[in-house]
Design a protein around this motif. Structure first.
Motif, PDB file in Angstrom:
ATOM      1  N   PHE A 193      -7.692  -5.578   1.797  1.00  0.00           N
ATOM      2  CA  PHE A 193      -8.481  -4.645   1.001  1.00  0.00           C
ATOM      3  C   PHE A 193      -9.648  -5.413   0.419  1.00  0.00           C
ATOM      4  CE2 PHE A 193      -5.200  -1.322   0.333  1.00  0.00           C
ATOM      5  CZ  PHE A 193      -6.031  -0.239   0.514  1.00  0.00           C
TER       6      PHE A 193
ATOM      7  N   THR B  95       2.103  -6.401   2.365  1.00  0.00           N
ATOM      8  CA  THR B  95       1.357  -6.147   3.593  1.00  0.00           C
ATOM      9  C   THR B  95      -0.137  -6.416   3.441  1.00  0.00           C
ATOM     10  OG1 THR B  95       1.240  -3.850   2.884  1.00  0.00           O
ATOM     11  CG2 THR B  95       2.938  -4.409   4.503  1.00  0.00           C
ATOM     12  N   HIS B  96      -0.624  -6.549   2.201  1.00  0.00           N
ATOM     13  CA  HIS B  96      -2.071  -6.636   1.976  1.00  0.00           C
ATOM     14  C   HIS B  96      -2.457  -7.810   1.084  1.00  0.00           C
ATOM     15  CE1 HIS B  96      -1.906  -2.555   3.509  1.00  0.00           C
ATOM     16  NE2 HIS B  96      -3.224  -2.484   3.511  1.00  0.00           N
TER      17      HIS B  96
ATOM     18  N   LEU C 118       2.832  -1.415   8.054  1.00  0.00           N
ATOM     19  CA  LEU C 118       1.861  -2.470   8.353  1.00  0.00           C
ATOM     20  C   LEU C 118       0.939  -1.991   9.474  1.00  0.00           C
ATOM     21  CD1 LEU C 118       1.006  -5.437   7.838  1.00  0.00           C
ATOM     22  CD2 LEU C 118       2.560  -6.088   9.669  1.00  0.00           C
TER      23      LEU C 118
ATOM     24  N   PRO D 145       7.939  -3.305  -9.641  1.00  0.00           N
ATOM     25  CA  PRO D 145       9.310  -3.628  -9.214  1.00  0.00           C
ATOM     26  C   PRO D 145       9.640  -3.107  -7.815  1.00  0.00           C
ATOM     27  CG  PRO D 145       9.321  -1.938 -10.933  1.00  0.00           C
ATOM     28  CD  PRO D 145       7.921  -2.450 -10.840  1.00  0.00           C
ATOM     29  N   MET D 146       8.998  -2.002  -7.386  1.00  0.00           N
ATOM     30  CA  MET D 146       9.279  -1.491  -6.044  1.00  0.00           C
ATOM     31  C   MET D 146       8.480  -2.247  -4.984  1.00  0.00           C
ATOM     32  SD  MET D 146      11.070   1.290  -7.068  1.00  0.00           S
ATOM     33  CE  MET D 146      10.829   2.905  -6.293  1.00  0.00           C
TER      34      MET D 146
ATOM     35  N   ASP E  98      17.423  13.623   3.429  1.00  0.00           N
ATOM     36  CA  ASP E  98      17.780  12.298   2.908  1.00  0.00           C
ATOM     37  C   ASP E  98      17.095  11.978   1.590  1.00  0.00           C
ATOM     38  OD1 ASP E  98      19.398  11.778   4.976  1.00  0.00           O
ATOM     39  OD2 ASP E  98      18.112  10.274   5.939  1.00  0.00           O
ATOM     40  N   GLU E  99      15.835  12.423   1.454  1.00  0.00           N
ATOM     41  CA  GLU E  99      15.010  11.918   0.364  1.00  0.00           C
ATOM     42  C   GLU E  99      14.652  12.960  -0.680  1.00  0.00           C
ATOM     43  OE1 GLU E  99      11.487   9.522   1.175  1.00  0.00           O
ATOM     44  OE2 GLU E  99      12.207   9.240   3.221  1.00  0.00           O
TER      45      GLU E  99
ATOM     46  N   LYS F 169      25.805   6.158 -13.253  1.00  0.00           N
ATOM     47  CA  LYS F 169      27.130   5.534 -13.202  1.00  0.00           C
ATOM     48  C   LYS F 169      28.000   6.073 -14.331  1.00  0.00           C
ATOM     49  CE  LYS F 169      25.099   1.546 -13.183  1.00  0.00           C
ATOM     50  NZ  LYS F 169      23.776   1.938 -12.703  1.00  0.00           N
TER      51      LYS F 169
ATOM     52  N   PHE G  38       8.589  -5.649  -4.931  1.00  0.00           N
ATOM     53  CA  PHE G  38       9.135  -6.999  -5.067  1.00  0.00           C
ATOM     54  C   PHE G  38       8.312  -7.813  -6.069  1.00  0.00           C
ATOM     55  CE2 PHE G  38       9.898  -5.266  -0.865  1.00  0.00           C
ATOM     56  CZ  PHE G  38      11.283  -5.277  -0.821  1.00  0.00           C
TER      57      PHE G  38
ATOM     58  N   ARG H  88      18.331  -0.728  -7.226  1.00  0.00           N
ATOM     59  CA  ARG H  88      18.322   0.692  -7.581  1.00  0.00           C
ATOM     60  C   ARG H  88      18.746   1.592  -6.431  1.00  0.00           C
ATOM     61  NH1 ARG H  88      13.384   1.807 -10.237  1.00  0.00           N
ATOM     62  NH2 ARG H  88      13.270  -0.410 -10.643  1.00  0.00           N
TER      63      ARG H  88
ATOM     64  N   LEU I  66       0.839  -1.200   0.000  1.00  0.00           N
ATOM     65  CA  LEU I  66       0.000   0.000   0.000  1.00  0.00           C
ATOM     66  C   LEU I  66       0.870   1.244   0.000  1.00  0.00           C
ATOM     67  CD1 LEU I  66      -2.651   1.598   0.376  1.00  0.00           C
ATOM     68  CD2 LEU I  66      -2.451   1.170   2.829  1.00  0.00           C
TER      69      LEU I  66
ATOM     70  N   HIS J 216      -7.102  -4.100   9.003  1.00  0.00           N
ATOM     71  CA  HIS J 216      -5.772  -4.570   9.390  1.00  0.00           C
ATOM     72  C   HIS J 216      -5.863  -5.841  10.231  1.00  0.00           C
ATOM     73  CE1 HIS J 216      -3.894  -1.090   7.717  1.00  0.00           C
ATOM     74  NE2 HIS J 216      -4.546  -0.253   8.497  1.00  0.00           N
ATOM     75  N   TRP J 217      -4.729  -6.552  10.339  1.00  0.00           N
ATOM     76  CA  TRP J 217      -4.601  -7.737  11.197  1.00  0.00           C
ATOM     77  C   TRP J 217      -5.737  -8.712  10.928  1.00  0.00           C
ATOM     78  CZ3 TRP J 217      -0.091  -6.102  12.291  1.00  0.00           C
ATOM     79  CH2 TRP J 217       0.141  -4.800  12.690  1.00  0.00           C
TER      80      TRP J 217
ATOM     81  N   TYR K 210      21.551  -1.575 -13.199  1.00  0.00           N
ATOM     82  CA  TYR K 210      20.841  -2.064 -12.024  1.00  0.00           C
ATOM     83  C   TYR K 210      20.148  -3.375 -12.360  1.00  0.00           C
ATOM     84  CZ  TYR K 210      21.403   2.670 -10.304  1.00  0.00           C
ATOM     85  OH  TYR K 210      21.905   3.866  -9.897  1.00  0.00           O
TER      86      TYR K 210
ATOM     87  N   ARG L   7       8.582  -3.754   4.127  1.00  0.00           N
ATOM     88  CA  ARG L   7       8.080  -5.113   4.289  1.00  0.00           C
ATOM     89  C   ARG L   7       7.580  -5.658   2.965  1.00  0.00           C
ATOM     90  NH1 ARG L   7       6.146  -6.830   9.603  1.00  0.00           N
ATOM     91  NH2 ARG L   7       6.440  -5.071  11.001  1.00  0.00           N
ATOM     92  N   PHE L   8       7.517  -6.965   2.889  1.00  0.00           N
ATOM     93  CA  PHE L   8       6.930  -7.635   1.730  1.00  0.00           C
ATOM     94  C   PHE L   8       5.420  -7.741   1.930  1.00  0.00           C
ATOM     95  CE2 PHE L   8       5.610 -11.472  -0.566  1.00  0.00           C
ATOM     96  CZ  PHE L   8       6.185 -11.260  -1.794  1.00  0.00           C
TER      97      PHE L   8
ATOM     98  N   GLU M  54      -1.074   0.620   9.416  1.00  0.00           N
ATOM     99  CA  GLU M  54      -1.293   2.069   9.437  1.00  0.00           C
ATOM    100  C   GLU M  54      -2.539   2.435   8.626  1.00  0.00           C
ATOM    101  OE1 GLU M  54       1.691   5.928   9.148  1.00  0.00           O
ATOM    102  OE2 GLU M  54       1.928   4.361   7.666  1.00  0.00           O
TER     103      GLU M  54
ATOM    104  N   LYS N  69      15.355   1.111   6.282  1.00  0.00           N
ATOM    105  CA  LYS N  69      14.393   1.603   5.294  1.00  0.00           C
ATOM    106  C   LYS N  69      13.926   0.484   4.376  1.00  0.00           C
ATOM    107  CE  LYS N  69      15.600   6.445   5.230  1.00  0.00           C
ATOM    108  NZ  LYS N  69      15.877   7.624   4.406  1.00  0.00           N
TER     109      LYS N  69
ATOM    110  N   LEU O 273      19.855   8.324  -7.305  1.00  0.00           N
ATOM    111  CA  LEU O 273      21.272   7.970  -7.331  1.00  0.00           C
ATOM    112  C   LEU O 273      21.912   8.607  -8.560  1.00  0.00           C
ATOM    113  CD1 LEU O 273      21.562   4.182  -6.397  1.00  0.00           C
ATOM    114  CD2 LEU O 273      22.179   6.166  -5.028  1.00  0.00           C
ATOM    115  N   PRO O 274      23.142   9.142  -8.439  1.00  0.00           N
ATOM    116  CA  PRO O 274      23.808   9.704  -9.621  1.00  0.00           C
ATOM    117  C   PRO O 274      24.024   8.608 -10.662  1.00  0.00           C
ATOM    118  CG  PRO O 274      25.337   9.505  -7.772  1.00  0.00           C
ATOM    119  CD  PRO O 274      23.974   9.206  -7.242  1.00  0.00           C
TER     120      PRO O 274
END
Lengths: 331, 331
Positions: free
Chosen positions: B239, B148-149, A196, A231-232, A260-261, A174, A234, B61, A151, B228-229, B44, B145-146, A198, B142, A171-172
Motif C-alpha cells: 500500500f 499480507t501488506h 493475498l 488483535p485479529m 457457518d458465519e 462460557k 496477530f 476467540r 487488508l 501485489h507481489w 479467552y 495469513r499473517f 486479491e 480458515k 461463540l456462546p
C-alpha cells in the motif's frame, strides 16, 4: 545438490567478478577451499555459487548476501553447513549490509546454530523460515519488517435507500462467565479479510456473495480505516477499505446467509441504524453513517474514490491507484 | 517452569470448566497424568494450564488451542514436550478448529518434530516462530495469513506551484553488466516505508524531514496505490499512500538531502515534470500528475480525503478513518 549442469564453463570469470563484488583478495582461494560446485551469473537475485553442502548464495539489490538452504539434503553435516554459511557471510562483510538465510522446515534445527551466530527470524510461512543478521553493528538496522498490515474489505450495497447488513455468529458465552455476551455480533456491513493478491473490489464482491448470496458489482472506494495493534491481525495493523457496490441494474435477489458465519441478513435504512442502541451497530459502520447519508443526499459521485489502472515496474499484474474522479480536469 | 504462585486454589473448579470447554470426558484424568502444574482462568487468551514441561495452553476467540513454549527450559526432554503438545491438541480436537504453537528461537529444533505432526510455519519475527495446524481436514482452512501488506507513504509538499522532489542513490552497475543503469533513481516524491504502528501522516512528515531537511505538516490523503507481489515487500503486497503536506505558513527552509539515501533534492513544477523523459520520473508520480494539476487548479479541497479520529474496541491507540470532508452535510 550438484548443479553442474548450469554453465560451469563460465565459472572462472564469474568467480572473478564475484570476488570484485565481495571485495576480498583471498576470496577465490577461500572459495576453492569451501568447494563451490556451481556458479551461474552475477545479476541481482540470481545464483552466484553453490557450496558442496548445498548452501546457495545470491545477492539482493542492496548488496546483501542471501543464502538458501533448500538444496541442502536432510542428514547433511550441520557443522559443514554452518561453516559454509559463515564463510559466505565473513567474505561479504565489507559490502553487504545484511545477511539472510532461508531455512526449510525439515532443517529447522539449524536455526538454533544460526541464532548463536546472531541471526533472528525475519519471517516464516508454510515450509520456510527466513532469518536475518544486520552486519553493521554501529549503525541502526535498515532491514524493513515483514508484512506489517492485513487488508480487510467491506461492501456497501444500497437499494431503495436501504443498506445490506449482516450479523455474525459468536461463540456462546462460557458457563459462569461474568459478562453475558450475545450470541451474535452487532449489525455490520458484509466483508472480511482479502486473500493475498486479491483486488480490493473483487474481495468486497466475493465477501458479499459468500455472506449474503447477493451478486454485486464494484463501483468505488468510499473510505479506509487504519487500525494499529489489531488483535485479529496477530497484533499487526489492519487496513479496512469501505467499497461501494451496486446491484448493476438487477433486482435484489433472495437473501441466503452463509450458515457457518452469518446469523442474520437484512436491508436497513440509515435512520433505522441510527435508532439502534450503541452495542447493536458495529463502530465502523456507525462512524460511516454521516458519509453514507451525504452520499445518499448529494449523490455518491461527490464522495467516491475511483480506481485507475497503472503499470507495474515489477510484475505483469494490474496495479490500482484510487483517488477522486478527474471529471473536473480539462486537458 | 512452575507457576504455582498463580491461583492454585482455583485449580480444581477451573479444570472442570476447562474440561467442559474441551469436551472430553477423560480430560481431567489425562490432565492429571500429564501433570499440569498451574491453572489460572478460562477467559479467552488467558492461561488455562501449564504442563510440567512448561508447555502453556490457552484458547483463542475461535476456540483454537494455543500452546506457548516460552516457559520450556532449554534442555527439557523433547519427547516430553511433544507428548504434552499432542495431549493438548488431541483433547481439543472436537472444538478447536486449529492448533497453534509458539516456539522460541533457542528451541527451534522442536519445529522439526512439529512439522512431522503436520504443523507449518504461520509467522515468525525476532526470537519467536508460530506454527499452526488446521484440525478439520475435510474443510478448507480458515486460518488467515499473517501480514499480507506493507505500508509506504509519500509526502506531496507544494510551494509556489512547485513540488518538492528527490532522486535516490542507486548501487553502481556491476562491471560487464549488459544494461548501463544510472546511478540514481528517477525523480520521485520523498517517502518510504512506515514503521509498525506509525500513523500515515506522521510517517510522511518524518520521511520528508529525513530525506530533504524540510519540516512539514500533514494536511490530507490524496490517493493510495495497491500493488501485489511487490519485490521490495518480500513479494507481499504494497500500500502506498500519497499525503498532501504543507509548510504550515513557514518559508521553504534550506534543502538538506540525506547523504546516505538522496542524491538530489529540488522544487519542480508539474510542467517541468511533464516535460522530462519517461525514465526520469517515477511512474507513480507521473500517474499522480493529473490529480495534482486538478488540485492546483480547483483547490485541493476538491480532491482531499480527511482524517477522522475513531475509538477502537481493542486498544487505547488512535484509529483513523479517511474519506471526503463532510462540509456538504447539514445535520
Amino acid at each position: 545438490a550438484l548443479n553442474q549442469s548450469k554453465g560451469l564453463g563460465k565459472m572462472h570469470s564469474l568467480m572473478l567478478r564475484c570476488c570484485r563484488l565481495i571485495g576480498s583478495a583471498n576470496f577465490l582461494t577461500r572459495l576453492a577451499q569451501s568447494t563451490p560446485v556451481a556458479v551461474s551469473n552475477s545479476n541481482y537475485n540470481k545464483r552466484l555459487l553453490t557450496y558442496a553442502s548445498g548452501v546457495a548464495m545470491t545477492t539482493d539489490r542492496y548488496g546483501g548476501v542471501m543464502l538458501d538452504l533448500s538444496a541442502v539434503n536432510e542428514g547433511t553435516d550441520e557443522d559443514l553447513v554452518m561453516e559454509h554459511i559463515r564463510d559466505a557471510v565473513s567474505n561479504s562483510l565489507t559490502v553487504a549490509p545484511a545477511a539472510w538465510v532461508r531455512v526449510p522446515l525439515h532443517l529447522s534445527s539449524l536455526t538454533t546454530h544460526l541464532a548463536v551466530d546472531g541471526f533472528r527470524y525475519h519471517h516464516a510461512e508454510g515450509y520456510y523460515a527466513t532469518l536475518v543478521k544486520w552486519l553493521r553493528p554501529g549503525r541502526p538496522s535498515k532491514v524493513p519488517r515483514f508484512g506489517t498490515h492485513q487488508l480487510g474489505v467491506a461492501g456497501l450495497l444500497i437499494d431503495d435507500e436501504s443498506l445490506l447488513c449482516v450479523r455474525e455468529h459468536r461463540l456462546p458465552p462460557k458457563q459462569g462467565a461474568q459478562t453475558k455476551k450475545p450470541h451474535q455480533s452487532p449489525w455490520k456491513l458484509p466483508g472480511g479479510v482479502a486473500d493475498l493478491g486479491e483486488e480490493i473490489g473483487d474481495a468486497a464482491v466475493r465477501e458479499v456473495a459468500e455472506e449474503t448470496g447477493i451478486a454485486a458489482r464494484f463501483e468505488s472506494v468510499l473510505a479506509f480505516r487504519h487500525h494499529h495493534w489489531h488483535p485479529m491481525a496477530f497484533n499487526r495493523s489492519d487496513f479496512y477499505v469501505l467499497c461501494r457496490l451496486s446491484l448493476d441494474g438487477q433486482r435484489r435477489g433472495e437473501l441466503k446467509p452463509c450458515p457457518d458465519e452469518i446469523s442474520k441478513v437484512d436491508w436497513l435504512t440509515v435512520s433505522q441504524l441510527d435508532a439502534l442502541p450503541t452495542e447493536e451497530v458495529a463502530p465502523i459502520l456507525r462512524a460511516s453513517l454521516p458519509l453514507i447519508r451525504l452520499g445518499l443526499r448529494n449523490g455518491f459521485k461527490t464522495v467516491d474514490m475511483q480506481r485507475f489502472a497503472l503499470h507495474s515496474l515489477y510484475t505483469a499484474k494490474r496495479v490500482s491507484l484510487y483517488h477522486r474522479p478527474l471529471l473536473g480536469e480539462v486537458e
